[in-house]
Design an enzyme around this catalytic site. Structure first.
Site, PDB file in Angstrom:
ATOM      1  N   HIS A   1       0.887  -1.213  -0.094  1.00 37.39           N
ATOM      2  CA  HIS A   1      -0.006   0.119  -0.089  1.00 37.39           C
ATOM      3  C   HIS A   1       0.826   1.250   0.082  1.00 37.39           C
ATOM      4  O   HIS A   1       1.791   1.194   0.756  1.00 37.39           O
ATOM      5  CB  HIS A   1      -1.048  -0.117   1.211  1.00 37.39           C
ATOM      6  CG  HIS A   1      -1.971   1.241   1.250  1.00 37.39           C
ATOM      7  ND1 HIS A   1      -3.026   1.214   0.596  1.00 37.39           N
ATOM      8  CD2 HIS A   1      -1.541   2.297   1.819  1.00 37.39           C
ATOM      9  CE1 HIS A   1      -3.448   2.446   0.818  1.00 37.39           C
ATOM     10  NE2 HIS A   1      -2.664   3.247   1.493  1.00 37.39           N
TER      11      HIS A   1
ATOM     12  N   LYS B   1      -8.650  -1.351   5.868  1.00 37.30           N
ATOM     13  CA  LYS B   1      -8.912  -2.013   4.632  1.00 37.30           C
ATOM     14  C   LYS B   1      -7.947  -3.140   4.063  1.00 37.30           C
ATOM     15  O   LYS B   1      -8.247  -3.939   3.512  1.00 37.30           O
ATOM     16  CB  LYS B   1      -8.970  -0.669   3.431  1.00 37.30           C
ATOM     17  CG  LYS B   1      -9.995   0.154   3.639  1.00 37.30           C
ATOM     18  CD  LYS B   1     -10.080   1.459   2.585  1.00 37.30           C
ATOM     19  CE  LYS B   1      -9.073   2.388   3.270  1.00 37.30           C
ATOM     20  NZ  LYS B   1      -9.152   3.693   2.905  1.00 37.30           N
TER      21      LYS B   1
ATOM     22  N   ARG C   1     -15.042  12.676   7.736  1.00 37.43           N
ATOM     23  CA  ARG C   1     -13.599  13.263   8.069  1.00 37.43           C
ATOM     24  C   ARG C   1     -13.285  14.411   6.915  1.00 37.43           C
ATOM     25  O   ARG C   1     -12.898  15.390   7.273  1.00 37.43           O
ATOM     26  CB  ARG C   1     -12.406  12.230   7.984  1.00 37.43           C
ATOM     27  CG  ARG C   1     -12.480  11.505   9.321  1.00 37.43           C
ATOM     28  CD  ARG C   1     -11.543  10.341   9.147  1.00 37.43           C
ATOM     29  NE  ARG C   1     -10.195  10.774   8.844  1.00 37.43           N
ATOM     30  CZ  ARG C   1      -9.149  10.147   8.402  1.00 37.43           C
ATOM     31  NH1 ARG C   1      -9.694   8.701   7.571  1.00 37.43           N
ATOM     32  NH2 ARG C   1      -7.932  10.460   8.091  1.00 37.43           N
TER      33      ARG C   1
HETATM   34  N1  URA Z   1      -5.906   7.132   2.517  1.00 42.03           N
HETATM   35  C1  URA Z   1      -6.968   6.341   3.307  1.00 42.03           C
HETATM   36  O1  URA Z   1      -7.578   5.242   2.641  1.00 42.03           O
HETATM   37  N2  URA Z   1      -7.486   7.009   4.465  1.00 42.03           N
HETATM   38  C2  URA Z   1      -7.014   8.127   5.080  1.00 42.03           C
HETATM   39  O2  URA Z   1      -7.438   8.551   5.882  1.00 42.03           O
HETATM   40  C3  URA Z   1      -5.877   8.759   4.389  1.00 42.03           C
HETATM   41  C4  URA Z   1      -5.467   8.206   3.093  1.00 42.03           C
END
Ligand code: URA
Length: 426
Positions: free
Chosen positions: A82, A187, A168
């Site tokens: 990631h 995730k 957010r």
């Molecule tokens: N990428 C994400 O999936 N979440 C975040 O809070 C910041 C970057």
């Protein structure tokens, strides 16, 4: 238990118990806890932070809000990577096939771009016919055949993150290290690969603006990954300047294919080798030196390109692009920006170039907007290059915008120059 008590505890820096965090996440996901209470808690977290234990509990509660994939049908050890996002980051299309060529499986789920950073799924969709919405059984089948696949993230993974991330974005609570950690790691843990490499970017084009913050985020994500039983490593990389010379969806696929063809070296190549070697080492394929040599050979031998071609074909895409990149979408309009005088390039603001590319149509500001796959920017220089007056600095492309004035000004202002005397050029 009630939401007000939980908000008050975080406001007073009193550590929450695991079941209080679960109550909050589950209550918000199901709609029982309203936006205004969740917003108040998120702001308290932004201001006061969370402990490591609280961050682990938040991540696991978010992971458990939806499906957790069962990858046991994939025969080889699975490795996921990631990146925390940046400008011109096309590494997934390179390191996935490169690692697969060395004997690991790389099942990847990625997202679309928002704002100045591009999304891997948008880039892949610029390949005509490429299906990103492949169902799980077919996804696993492709990974078993070629070793690598990238599809879009299933709607059933982490519904809590989907809802919290949207909140957010509209409440000024994105820039919090524990919240970013929980959002990304929930995730990744729901995808459930055996090993996870985290490429944490810092710089003008990244979420984290300093290497110290990137290290802090990386260390926290490693701890959360290990607490969840994964082999997990974070490395910190520089995103002050774009990765490679192409920004924009089909332009980035072109650069990725050219790298897999052995035609691109430099910083992009070096980072891809470093990431691939770390993925292989995490998966137990050898020492970092042995894994580096394996990664270099996977690209030099053309095996990584063969895997990319086969995966594109199995996902319905026009795999002829692996031999002829001109078959990718081409822009109707282009505009060259020239050096105003003899200059040395001393800096590039990746975020500003990402914004210029967005203005050309390559990105989106709100998540349902269409994008122009052929739009973007090709840089003709690297930092430190000396460029003579009237030589091209960069070319802007668009299929949807014929007036380049706004994007060109923004892109030009993103470059820091030092004026040279004529003799300094030679
Ligand atoms: N990428 C994400 O999936 N979440 C975040 O809070 C910041 C970057």
């Amino acid at each position: 238990m009630n939401a007000v008590d939980i908000i008050n505890k975080t406001k007073r820096k009193i550590q929450l118990a695991e079941d209080e965090i679960k109550y909050l996440v589950n209550g918000y996901t199901s709609g029982e806890i309203p936006d205004y209470q969740m917003s108040a808690w998120l702001m308290a977290v932004c201001l006061n932070g969370l402990t490591e234990e609280e961050t682990v509990a938040l991540t696991l509660a978010m992971r458990d809000s939806g499906d957790i994939l069962d990858l046991s049908c994939i025969e080889k050890i699975t490795v996921d990577k990631h990146s925390t996002g940046g400008v011109g980051d096309k590494t997934s299309m390179i390191i996935g096939p490169a690692a697969a060529a060395c004997g690991v499986a790389v099942p990847k789920m990625s997202g679309r771009g928002l704002g100045h950073t591009g999304g891997t799924i948008d880039k892949l969709e610029s390949i005509r016919g490429y299906r990103v919405d492949v169902v799980f059984d077919e996804f696993a089948d492709i990974v078993n055949k070629t070793g690598f696949s990238i599809i879009s993230q299933s709607g059933q993974l982490c519904p809590a993150d989907k809802k919290i991330y949207a909140l957010r974005n509209s409440t000024g609570t994105v820039d919090s290290i524990p919240l970013i950690c929980a959002s990304i790691m929930s995730k990744k843990l729901a995808l459930n690969a055996d090993c996870l490499l985290l490429d944490v970017k810092w710089g003008s084009g990244a979420f984290m603006k300093t290497p110290e913050d990137a290290q802090r985020l990386g260390t926290l994500m490693e701890k959360v990954g290990k607490a969840a039983g994964k082999k997990c490593r974070a490395i910190v990389t520089d995103m002050n300047t774009p990765l490679g010379c192409c920004i924009g969806n089909s332009l980035e696929i072109k650069e990725a294919v050219e790298l897999l063809q052995g035609k691109v070296k430099g910083r992009l190549y070096d980072i891809c080798i470093e990431l691939t070697a770390n993925m292989l080492e995490l998966a137990g394929k050898g020492t970092i030196e042995e894994c580096t040599a394996m990664a270099v050979d996977a690209i030099a031998s053309g095996r990584a390109l063969d895997i990319f071609r086969e995966t594109v074909k199995l996902q319905g895409g026009d795999s002829r692009i692996c031999n002829d990149v001109e078959l990718l979408p081409q822009a109707k309009y282009s505009h060259i920006i020239y050096a105003p005088r003899d200059v040395e390039i001393i800096s590039v603001n990746a975020e500003e170039l990402g914004m210029a590319s967005l203005i050309l149509g390559a990105g989106r500001i709100s998540k349902d907007e269409d994008i122009d796959y052929a739009a973007g920017i090709v840089l003709e220089f690297e930092i430190g290059d000396k460029i003579s007056m009237d030589a091209p600095l960069m070319t802007l492309y668009s299929d949807s915008v014929s007036d380049f004035s706004e994007a060109a000004l923004r892109a030009y202002n993103a470059i820091g120059f030092r004026t040279l005397t004529n003799s300094a050029l030679t």
